[in-house]
Design an enzyme around this catalytic site. Structure first.
Site, short mmCIF file in Angstrom:
data_model
loop_
_atom_site.label_atom_id
_atom_site.label_comp_id
_atom_site.label_asym_id
_atom_site.label_seq_id
_atom_site.Cartn_x
_atom_site.Cartn_y
_atom_site.Cartn_z
N GLU A 1 -5.13 -1.39 -13.99
CA GLU A 1 -5.35 -0.27 -13.09
C GLU A 1 -6.54 -0.53 -12.17
O GLU A 1 -7.38 -1.39 -12.46
CB GLU A 1 -5.55 1.03 -13.87
CG GLU A 1 -6.76 1.00 -14.78
CD GLU A 1 -7.38 2.37 -14.98
OE1 GLU A 1 -7.59 3.09 -13.98
OE2 GLU A 1 -7.69 2.70 -16.14
N LYS B 1 -11.92 8.19 -23.77
CA LYS B 1 -13.36 8.27 -23.68
C LYS B 1 -13.91 9.34 -24.60
O LYS B 1 -13.30 10.40 -24.77
CB LYS B 1 -13.77 8.58 -22.23
CG LYS B 1 -13.78 7.36 -21.35
CD LYS B 1 -13.41 7.72 -19.95
CE LYS B 1 -11.97 8.20 -19.92
NZ LYS B 1 -11.57 8.79 -18.68
N1 PSU Z 1 -11.38 5.40 -18.57
C1 PSU Z 1 -12.50 4.75 -18.19
N2 PSU Z 1 -12.80 4.71 -16.87
C2 PSU Z 1 -12.02 5.30 -15.95
C3 PSU Z 1 -10.81 5.96 -16.37
C4 PSU Z 1 -10.56 5.98 -17.69
O1 PSU Z 1 -13.23 4.22 -19.00
O2 PSU Z 1 -12.34 5.24 -14.75
C5 PSU Z 1 -9.89 6.53 -15.35
C6 PSU Z 1 -8.47 6.03 -15.62
O3 PSU Z 1 -7.93 5.61 -14.39
C7 PSU Z 1 -7.75 7.25 -16.14
C8 PSU Z 1 -8.46 8.33 -15.36
O4 PSU Z 1 -6.38 7.20 -15.89
O5 PSU Z 1 -9.83 7.93 -15.43
C9 PSU Z 1 -8.24 9.69 -15.95
O6 PSU Z 1 -8.76 10.61 -15.06
P1 PSU Z 1 -8.46 12.18 -15.26
O7 PSU Z 1 -9.21 12.53 -16.53
O8 PSU Z 1 -9.04 12.83 -14.04
O9 PSU Z 1 -6.99 12.30 -15.38
#
Ligand code: PSU
Ligand code: MN
Length: 314
Positions: free
Chosen positions: A31, A165
């Site tokens: 990604e 996370k």
């Molecule tokens: N985990 C990380 N760093 C990130 C992300 C996840 O350690 O930058 C990103 C991934 O692209 C994941 C997104 O799909 O955050 C999820 O964001 P949200 O919680 O806004 O859906």
């Protein structure tokens, strides 16, 4: 496995990925949101390169996915990785944003949800990232749950990650993954990892210990007609995790700051990751980079095991 031919007015497939797709060689999707929004400059460029090198060194082709000037790129050149890492107008795109960004010739980094969708569209089945999005704390009030979860309920993608996370509600996220029919495997452990931490404090039902066993589960799910995703949760060895006391302290601080500053929606994850990187004076950055590279390595080994087992059946 390609569902239908890719429309060349929308998609550009990097020659290395094209060649791997045509010859059935292993591929790992990667990604781009972790590059543009998850890691600070200039380390983001370095880590993105290291991740690709790791995938290649294990015998698979890396396919970093992003939208550049309205076109979906499956596999990026190093100049394109640099563009995603440094441009100021790169948005964070989930599946719902893709149509708009592409139609308006914009630039976007893709989340786990959007990358899974696009990789699947291109016929790629294995994907490595750092941590999955999930259910945020206080989601009962904010309704903030990542589209990553719902996306994986209907995309047959294997996602290698180190759990979700620690900024999220891990228990609620595991519950939602169950509800959404997303498979969860602990790699080498029954403990679900806590991203920066080896152990989130939650367990998973299934544990597998080698890439071949994971490849076997992937092909069996395919034979069974299961169309939801599979999460392979790969914990850091304990001696490589972030100091748990430092982690808990910085997390509490970050969550309070986000609340006080009214940070909401898709800005929450980048805000908290940035807070971690600043407050640990780079320690969390080293751990974060290590997580992504290790997951890319495991994903490549699973991809190689998958292509070997397919080939041996022909
Ligand atoms: N985990 C990380 N760093 C990130 C992300 C996840 O350690 O930058 C990103 C991934 O692209 C994941 C997104 O799909 O955050 C999820 O964001 P949200 O919680 O806004 O859906
Ligand atoms: Mn969200």
């Amino acid at each position: 496995m390609t569902p239908r031919a890719l429309d060349s007015s929308t998609f550009t497939v990097h020659p290395e990925v094209q060649e791997a797709l045509a010859s059935g060689r292993p591929i790992v999707a990667l990604e781009s949101t972790i590059i543009s929004h998850g890691l600070p400059k200039p380390e983001n460029i370095r880590v993105a390169g290291e991740v690709e090198d790791m995938v290649r060194s294990r015998g698979a082709a890396p396919a970093t996915i992003a939208v550049l000037a309205g076109r979906v790129h499956i596999g990026l050149t190093s100049e394109q990785i640099e563009e995603i890492a440094t441009r100021g107008d790169v948005s964070k795109a989930s599946i719902r944003d893709l149509g708009i960004v592409c139609a308006q010739s914009g630039y976007a980094a893709t989340t786990v949800a959007a990358t899974s969708h696009l990789a699947n569209r291109a016929g790629i089945t294995i994907f490595a990232t750092g941590g999955l999005g999930g259910v945020h704390r206080q989601a009962r009030d904010s309704w903030d749950e990542s589209a990553d979860l719902i996306a994986l309920s209907s995309i047959p993608m294997t996602v290698v990650c180190s759990g979700v996370k620690s900024i999220l509600d891990v228990r609620a996220t595991l519950e939602r993954l169950e509800t959404l029919n997303v498979g969860v495997i602990g790699y080498g452990s029954h403990q679900f990892p806590g991203f920066y931490l080896t152990d989130s404090g939650h367990t998973v039902d299934w544990r597998l210990d080698d890439p071949e066993s994971v490849a076997q589960v992937i092909s069996t799910r395919h034979n069974l007609g299961i169309v939801s995703g599979l999460v392979v949760a790969n914990p850091l060895p304990p001696d490589q995790q972030l100091d748990p006391d430092l982690h808990d302290h910085v997390l509490r601080e970050g969550l309070n700051l986000a609340r006080d500053r009214g940070i909401t929606g898709k800005a929450v994850t980048p805000f908290l990751l940035d807070h971690f990187h600043r407050s640990t004076h780079g320690a969390s950055l080293i751990v974060n980079a290590n997580i992504i590279v290790r997951n890319a390595e495991l994903a490549a080994r699973i991809a190689v095991a998958s292509s070997t087992s397919w080939a041996s059946r022909i």
